[in-house]
Motif scaffolding. Structure first.
Motif, mmCIF file in Angstrom:
data_model
loop_
_atom_site.group_PDB
_atom_site.id
_atom_site.type_symbol
_atom_site.label_atom_id
_atom_site.label_comp_id
_atom_site.label_asym_id
_atom_site.label_seq_id
_atom_site.Cartn_x
_atom_site.Cartn_y
_atom_site.Cartn_z
ATOM 1 N N GLN A 203 39.949 43.352 41.146
ATOM 2 C CA GLN A 203 39.385 42.306 40.314
ATOM 3 C C GLN A 203 38.058 41.794 40.854
ATOM 4 O OE1 GLN A 203 40.768 41.480 37.333
ATOM 5 N NE2 GLN A 203 38.721 40.599 37.099
ATOM 6 N N ILE A 204 37.965 41.648 42.178
ATOM 7 C CA ILE A 204 36.698 41.172 42.747
ATOM 8 C C ILE A 204 35.587 42.184 42.424
ATOM 9 C CG2 ILE A 204 35.443 40.570 44.861
ATOM 10 C CD1 ILE A 204 38.169 39.720 46.078
ATOM 11 N N GLN A 205 35.891 43.464 42.591
ATOM 12 C CA GLN A 205 34.877 44.476 42.294
ATOM 13 C C GLN A 205 34.506 44.450 40.811
ATOM 14 O OE1 GLN A 205 32.988 45.853 44.230
ATOM 15 N NE2 GLN A 205 32.120 47.675 43.276
ATOM 16 N N ASP A 206 35.480 44.210 39.957
ATOM 17 C CA ASP A 206 35.207 44.069 38.528
ATOM 18 C C ASP A 206 34.188 42.964 38.288
ATOM 19 O OD1 ASP A 206 36.511 45.801 36.689
ATOM 20 O OD2 ASP A 206 37.266 44.058 35.596
ATOM 21 N N THR A 232 34.465 33.547 37.752
ATOM 22 C CA THR A 232 34.563 34.854 38.401
ATOM 23 C C THR A 232 34.414 34.629 39.898
ATOM 24 O OG1 THR A 232 32.185 35.262 38.434
ATOM 25 C CG2 THR A 232 33.367 35.916 36.432
ATOM 26 N N TYR A 233 34.705 35.669 40.681
ATOM 27 C CA TYR A 233 34.524 35.532 42.131
ATOM 28 C C TYR A 233 33.084 35.205 42.495
ATOM 29 C CZ TYR A 233 39.313 36.893 42.988
ATOM 30 O OH TYR A 233 40.670 36.907 43.011
ATOM 31 N N PRO A 234 32.093 35.948 41.947
ATOM 32 C CA PRO A 234 30.715 35.580 42.294
ATOM 33 C C PRO A 234 30.348 34.168 41.843
ATOM 34 C CG PRO A 234 30.789 37.799 41.412
ATOM 35 C CD PRO A 234 32.145 37.202 41.202
ATOM 36 N N SER A 235 30.886 33.714 40.710
ATOM 37 C CA SER A 235 30.508 32.367 40.258
ATOM 38 C C SER A 235 31.142 31.301 41.140
ATOM 39 C CB SER A 235 30.859 32.142 38.780
ATOM 40 O OG SER A 235 32.238 31.913 38.601
ATOM 41 N N VAL A 236 32.290 31.597 41.718
ATOM 42 C CA VAL A 236 32.955 30.610 42.576
ATOM 43 C C VAL A 236 32.491 30.735 44.036
ATOM 44 C CG1 VAL A 236 35.200 29.772 43.427
ATOM 45 C CG2 VAL A 236 34.976 30.488 41.050
ATOM 46 N N GLY A 241 29.541 35.997 49.146
ATOM 47 C CA GLY A 241 30.885 35.504 49.433
ATOM 48 C C GLY A 241 31.946 36.409 48.815
ATOM 49 N N ALA A 242 31.700 36.834 47.593
ATOM 50 C CA ALA A 242 32.656 37.699 46.910
ATOM 51 C C ALA A 242 32.798 39.026 47.645
ATOM 52 C CB ALA A 242 32.218 37.929 45.460
ATOM 53 N N ILE A 243 31.652 39.575 48.090
ATOM 54 C CA ILE A 243 31.682 40.868 48.790
ATOM 55 C C ILE A 243 32.454 40.755 50.103
ATOM 56 C CG2 ILE A 243 30.231 42.586 49.973
ATOM 57 C CD1 ILE A 243 28.145 42.116 47.710
ATOM 58 N N SER A 244 32.226 39.665 50.863
ATOM 59 C CA SER A 244 32.940 39.585 52.133
ATOM 60 C C SER A 244 34.422 39.262 51.925
ATOM 61 C CB SER A 244 32.267 38.590 53.092
ATOM 62 O OG SER A 244 32.508 37.281 52.677
ATOM 63 N N TYR A 273 37.858 53.663 47.288
ATOM 64 C CA TYR A 273 37.256 53.927 45.978
ATOM 65 C C TYR A 273 37.242 52.657 45.130
ATOM 66 C CZ TYR A 273 37.103 55.000 41.038
ATOM 67 O OH TYR A 273 36.808 54.957 39.704
ATOM 68 N N LEU A 274 38.392 51.956 45.100
ATOM 69 C CA LEU A 274 38.481 50.755 44.261
ATOM 70 C C LEU A 274 37.512 49.680 44.712
ATOM 71 C CD1 LEU A 274 42.316 50.434 43.667
ATOM 72 C CD2 LEU A 274 40.549 51.133 42.037
ATOM 73 N N SER A 275 37.289 49.627 46.017
ATOM 74 C CA SER A 275 36.396 48.617 46.557
ATOM 75 C C SER A 275 34.925 48.938 46.279
ATOM 76 C CB SER A 275 36.646 48.482 48.062
ATOM 77 O OG SER A 275 35.628 47.723 48.659
ATOM 78 N N GLU A 276 34.612 50.240 46.220
ATOM 79 C CA GLU A 276 33.201 50.657 46.111
ATOM 80 C C GLU A 276 32.812 51.183 44.745
ATOM 81 O OE1 GLU A 276 31.332 49.967 48.576
ATOM 82 O OE2 GLU A 276 32.956 49.465 49.975
ATOM 83 N N ARG A 277 33.764 51.349 43.874
ATOM 84 C CA ARG A 277 33.490 52.002 42.582
ATOM 85 C C ARG A 277 32.331 51.323 41.858
ATOM 86 N NH1 ARG A 277 36.355 48.964 38.479
ATOM 87 N NH2 ARG A 277 37.129 47.129 39.551
ATOM 88 N N ASP A 278 31.600 52.138 41.057
ATOM 89 C CA ASP A 278 30.481 51.571 40.319
ATOM 90 C C ASP A 278 30.751 51.544 38.814
ATOM 91 O OD1 ASP A 278 30.275 54.237 39.880
ATOM 92 O OD2 ASP A 278 28.357 54.494 40.906
#
Lengths: 279, 279
Positions: A203-206, A232-236, A241-244, A273-278
């Motif tokens: 979800q974070i990667q999404d 979303t994670y980036p908005s919060v 922060g979301a990446i770490s 893969y799930l963490s890095e997928r584009d």
């Protein structure tokens, strides 16, 4: 998986429009992540992988129904999904609602009528799958997600929503894989924790891709979460922060795999893969 | 039944709004015809009536979900149901879609987790219930019904729609009742025929009430089928034709009951009630 899904629909004696509509959304593809998780779990635990298929087909039918209903005008009101028109745009709303209802209902039939399971296995799988996809799981999560729109929510509330909305089905995939492989209770317990992390990583990667992703690759407008003020994670947490946050979950997920004796298995590669997928 | 349904929802750990919305539609009442049919069948065949309850609760949850989804703007667009606002009018469309999805999903859990059934009984009931309510049953029927709007259809097409849309669930009620009573194959076969007639009687009377019924009693506008040009028995056969069509089915239904050794049972009284009911 694609073949099995389409074959199942083809065996049904149903109205032509319902057949076209359900096959349309099945054909829209997707990563088949849930079946893959189920298979890799079963395989890593030296189980008989043939046994996963009916459960995996049922799970993917439920995932497909949830996308069709989530895209509806009354829900996320999406026009495209994976680069194709959403079901209700290609057909109409009534058809999309019914295609979703149908995929959901018949998913339980796929398990209940499968030759490879005995009655106890069927009952176990149906109990777990209704739990994961029903009101205490995915459906409840989707409702919380709708309520959270236009609201400021905490990271804990955000994680609760994703745990229910996405995590429960991913968790079912891994739990069914370990159950069908005949894993012991301790291993299954650890893998349920692993599943929680996988869901959050996913979800974070999404959310990250929604900010920085390639719209062409994803087949939907990036920034669409921002557009409708979803938390979303980036908005919060901010993008960094979301990446770490995600990286810490990747480490925890890998620790679970090590404890379950699955270090170096294909599940580990899938975690990366799930963490890095584009897309 | 009402208590069992509400108790089940209350045991669930789900978002408040989902609880209120599902309970709202359960509380909207209805005749509980399907549970009654299941019980009277089991009782007439000297079965243990305690065994019907989880299956009856599941069935009524599915019936309730189908009403919520059928009332949606994209489907029949109804404002009232049984004299109360429809779910999406009382709450909103997203909530109504999710309440329906939730009731549907969790209905299978009610059976899969019931103490009174062994694993084989659970699997049998879930197989039959998914068949009756899924794409080859009720969902398919609803789609055909939507397609038939604004079209001239034959009486055969009309009966096919109702057989799927309404008949399949009524049929499940009777089949589950006879299965759980441990009836023999011949009796169960005859009662499946009985169920077909009951479904058609029910639907013809529904259509007749839409023409001649008391709007206040029914809690919805009479003539609403006419308004959206739906094909009905009176519109295809005329009012007198519909009434005599119904009477011939009542006779056939009673013949089935006689063959099944259920002459004079409460199922016979119910057949008359369904044929003559005024709401």
């Amino acid at each position: 998986m694609n073949q099995l899904l389409l074959q199942y629909i083809d065996t049904l004696n149903i109205p032509e429009r319902l057949k076209r509509s359900t096959k349309y959304s099945i054909n829209a593809g997707g990563k088949r992540l849930r079946p893959i998780l189920m298979r890799l779990t079963c395989e890593g635990l030296q189980g008989d992988c043939e046994k996963i298929y009916p459960a995996a087909v049922a799970l993917e039918m439920i995932h497909t129904y949830s996308l069709i209903h989530d895209d509806l005008p009354a829900m996320d009101d999406d026009m495209y999904r994976r680069g194709k028109l959403t079901n209700h745009r290609q057909f109409d709303e009534a058809t999309a609602i019914l295609a979703g209802d149908g995929l959901l209902t018949n998913s339980f039939q796929v398990i209940a009528s499968a030759n490879v399971y005995n009655a106890e296995e069927k009952v176990y799988l149906i109990n777990r799958l209704t739990e994961a996809s029903g009101m205490e799981g995915m459906v409840g999560g989707q409702l919380l997600d709708m309520e959270a729109e236009q609201q400021e929510i905490t990271i804990e509330q955000l994680e609760q929503i994703h745990r229910l909305k996405t995590g429960c089905l991913l968790s079912f995939a891994i739990d069914a894989g370990s159950y069908l492989a005949g894993a012991n209770d301790k291993t299954r317990f650890i893998l349920r924790q692993f599943a929680e992390y996988i869901g959050l990583i996913f979800q974070i990667q999404d959310d990250i891709l929604d900010v920085v992703g390639d719209q062409h690759l994803m087949g939907k407008a990036s920034g669409s979460d921002q557009g409708n003020s979803k938390s979303t994670y980036p908005s919060v947490l901010g993008l960094d922060g979301a990446i770490s946050h995600k990286k810490s979950y990747v480490n925890k997920a890998k620790q679970c795999l090590e404890q379950a004796g699955l270090k170096g298995s294909r599940l580990e590669g899938l975690t990366d893969y799930l963490s890095e997928r584009d897309l």
